[in-house]
Design an enzyme around this catalytic site. Structure first.
Site, PDB file in Angstrom:
ATOM      1  N   LEU A 222     -40.402 -43.628 -36.859  1.00  0.00           N
ATOM      2  CA  LEU A 222     -39.208 -43.713 -36.029  1.00  0.00           C
ATOM      3  C   LEU A 222     -38.599 -42.336 -35.773  1.00  0.00           C
ATOM      4  O   LEU A 222     -38.247 -41.618 -36.720  1.00  0.00           O
ATOM      5  CB  LEU A 222     -38.180 -44.636 -36.694  1.00  0.00           C
ATOM      6  CG  LEU A 222     -36.879 -44.856 -35.920  1.00  0.00           C
ATOM      7  CD1 LEU A 222     -37.161 -45.519 -34.575  1.00  0.00           C
ATOM      8  CD2 LEU A 222     -35.919 -45.704 -36.747  1.00  0.00           C
ATOM      9  N   ASP A 223     -38.489 -41.977 -34.498  1.00  0.00           N
ATOM     10  CA  ASP A 223     -37.851 -40.729 -34.060  1.00  0.00           C
ATOM     11  C   ASP A 223     -38.490 -39.493 -34.687  1.00  0.00           C
ATOM     12  O   ASP A 223     -37.838 -38.468 -34.871  1.00  0.00           O
ATOM     13  CB  ASP A 223     -36.347 -40.751 -34.365  1.00  0.00           C
ATOM     14  CG  ASP A 223     -35.631 -41.871 -33.631  1.00  0.00           C
ATOM     15  OD1 ASP A 223     -36.018 -42.154 -32.481  1.00  0.00           O
ATOM     16  OD2 ASP A 223     -34.707 -42.468 -34.205  1.00  0.00           O
ATOM     17  N   GLU A 224     -39.771 -39.586 -35.023  1.00  0.00           N
ATOM     18  CA  GLU A 224     -40.476 -38.455 -35.619  1.00  0.00           C
ATOM     19  C   GLU A 224     -41.628 -37.972 -34.743  1.00  0.00           C
ATOM     20  O   GLU A 224     -42.431 -37.146 -35.157  1.00  0.00           O
ATOM     21  CB  GLU A 224     -41.015 -38.840 -37.006  1.00  0.00           C
ATOM     22  CG  GLU A 224     -39.947 -39.204 -38.021  1.00  0.00           C
ATOM     23  CD  GLU A 224     -39.110 -38.022 -38.451  1.00  0.00           C
ATOM     24  OE1 GLU A 224     -39.594 -36.880 -38.323  1.00  0.00           O
ATOM     25  OE2 GLU A 224     -37.959 -38.240 -38.885  1.00  0.00           O
TER      26      GLU A 224
END
Length: 280
Positions: A222-224
């Site tokens: 997530l969001d990486e």
């Protein structure tokens, strides 16, 4: 036409590409390259006038060079626009901005569909005229079914790129994997310590001096995912939470638009967990 390539760095890559184009009467208009000394990878983007050469003939002729240098490469005629699907939820400033830029030809793309987990009347003040709109509601116990519908729609519409324009649903690992290098998200990543609801209000309570946003590829983490573009704006003690929200919207709009335009122009190449972006 636009040629992009990534491969292990070695002597002779630029020469091989230049000679290939020259021998076929093509004229190089712009060329950018990058050698990642840390990983030993080489990246290149070449824009050229093909003269009388046609796309498929060039692709076939380039295959032996691509194989010899172990390249991941693409060759595209920009006249063949990417098909883009835009996903949005209730917050619609990024959706409205992308549609405006598309209508004035700032973003050279064909919109395959606009998809939301909310009905069309949620976007009553957004100009969706002439665009296929799909309402795919999602609940906790129907998420996998909704994603199956979404994936079917992506395939049915021959979508090349998916844009999460403040789409407030987390894609499953499976769907993220299917869309590797094809799905762009916008995130307020300069607020890493303020996750969850009302991040700008949390940032205001902590007295932050910089807010920002990042556009990145979606991955199972997530969001990486690999970052394509970022921007920031300084704020002061005079700014209210509402000021931060307003400024945040502006940053998100311009960051997402830049990232998408660069992707549409084949300027973004994956480099492991990072990207190489040949900006204009």
């Amino acid at each position: 036409m636009i040629l992009t390539l990534a491969c292990p760095d070695r002597r002779g890559i630029v020469a091989a590409v230049s000679v290939f184009l020259s021998e076929r009467g093509c004229n190089i208009l712009d060329a950018q390259q990058y050698n990642d000394a840390e990983t030993g990878a080489f990246f290149m983007r070449v824009v050229f006038d093909p003269a009388q050469a046609d796309l498929e003939t060039l692709r076939t002729a380039f295959e032996p060079i691509g194989a010899a240098f172990a390249m991941r490469w693409t060759l595209r005629d920009p006249a063949q626009r990417y098909r883009v699907m835009i996903l949005a939820s209730k917050t619609d400033h990024c959706l409205a901005d992308l549609l405006y830029r598309w209508r004035i030809e700032e973003l050279a793309m064909d919109i395959s569909a606009v998809v939301s987990n909310h009905p069309a009347d949620t976007f009553a003040h957004v100009d969706l005229k002439g665009l296929p709109f799909h309402h795919l509601p999602v609940a906790k116990d129907t998420k996998l079914e909704q994603e199956a519908q979404l994936w079917a729609l992506i395939r049915e519409t021959k979508t090349d790129i998916v844009v999460l324009a403040r789409y407030m649903q987390i894609l499953s690992d499976g769907l993220a994997a299917k869309l590797e290098g094809r799905c762009i998200n916008i995130h307020h990543s300069f607020l890493p310590g303020f996750k969850g609801a009302k991040p700008y209000h949390q940032a205001h309570a902590r007295g932050v001096k910089v807010i920002g946003a990042s556009a990145h590829y979606v991955t199972g983490d997530l969001d990486e995912g690999p970052i394509i573009e970022q921007d920031v704006e300084r704020i002061s003690h005079r700014d209210t939470p509402q000021d931060l929200v307003r400024k945040g919207r502006d940053i998100e709009r311009r960051v997402l638009a830049r990232a998408l335009r660069w992707r549409l122009e084949d300027r973004v190449l994956l480099n492991g967990r990072k990207t190489v972006v040949f900006t204009d």
